[in-house]
Scaffold this motif. Sequence first.
Motif, PDB file in Angstrom:
ATOM      1  N   SER A 151     -53.122 -58.546 -42.157  1.00  0.00           N
ATOM      2  CA  SER A 151     -52.277 -58.051 -43.168  1.00  0.00           C
ATOM      3  C   SER A 151     -52.985 -57.142 -43.438  1.00  0.00           C
ATOM      4  O   SER A 151     -53.788 -56.232 -42.929  1.00  0.00           O
ATOM      5  N   GLN A 191     -44.517 -63.925 -46.013  1.00  0.00           N
ATOM      6  CA  GLN A 191     -44.818 -63.202 -47.497  1.00  0.00           C
ATOM      7  C   GLN A 191     -44.780 -63.099 -48.361  1.00  0.00           C
ATOM      8  O   GLN A 191     -45.943 -63.789 -50.303  1.00  0.00           O
ATOM      9  N   LEU A 204     -47.065 -57.882 -45.697  1.00  0.00           N
ATOM     10  CA  LEU A 204     -47.469 -58.620 -44.817  1.00  0.00           C
ATOM     11  C   LEU A 204     -47.172 -57.516 -42.907  1.00  0.00           C
ATOM     12  O   LEU A 204     -45.855 -57.017 -43.387  1.00  0.00           O
TER      13      LEU A 204
END
Length: 290
Positions: free
Chosen positions: A51, A114, A284
């Motif tokens: 992340s 995402q 991400l």
Amino acid sequence: MKYIAPELSINLLEQEIERNVSAALTEDVGEGDLTAQLVPDNVIATATVISREKAILCGTQWFTRCFAKIDADTEIIWKATDGDIIHPGQTLCEIKGKARSLLTSERAGLNFLQMLSGVASKAWRYTEAVAGTGAKIVDTRKTLPGLRLAQKYAVACGGGCNHRIGLYDAILIKENHILAAGSIAAAMSAAKQVAGAVNRCKFIEIEVETLQELEEALAAGAQMILLDNMTLDQMHEAVAITKGCAVLEASGNVSLETVRSIAETGVDRISVGGLTKNVRAVDLSMRLQE
């Protein structure tokens, strides 16, 4: 899956995940990934998903299914689950399998992860903004085509609530329905007849734009009323007029800057089309390990 509204059964979501992933891989992989063929077929690789920002994680099942459909032998170990708050630099999962398979699955899997994390994160920010008021944040039918159940699941992961799933499971009488029916009373009467003829109508809700229309809706027996684009003063008065005899939902011109003041009028629900319509993907990244 931890966040399942009654209308989003596990079986229904499982079917939806399969449908979503099959469609995504068909449009992306087609007859085969040409670029992945640059890598020898017998190379085994490991990868991690990281992340890059604080968010709510959502879509792990969609991500996993993308890799499993390309290569059932791919192993994924999740370090976080749907609904978790994630932070910059956090490892979300570890992946091991054929390098070709990982490279082919990457984009489709990340697209789901995402996008759904983006929806969940936005729902979370709205629910945090109204915390303590008693108002619930509710989604709408303004969803990405073909991804409605996935996005409504994401809203639930972020702490929001699901409105009707589609046109088939509840009645929402809007301005054009009222105009076509002739009046609020006529529209409500027709809605009750339709709901009584089927066993799948969860509720009847009617949209009003003025306090006079609110009075008419209450007189017609409305138990759920949508206050469309009303001012804060009008919403305060609507709450006083209704006195708890109907569920009030505020809609229109709702933003993170305005949602708290709307909630403080005493309305029960605030619907936000932007939860699922205006989606910003969470940042991400998937990286193969050397």
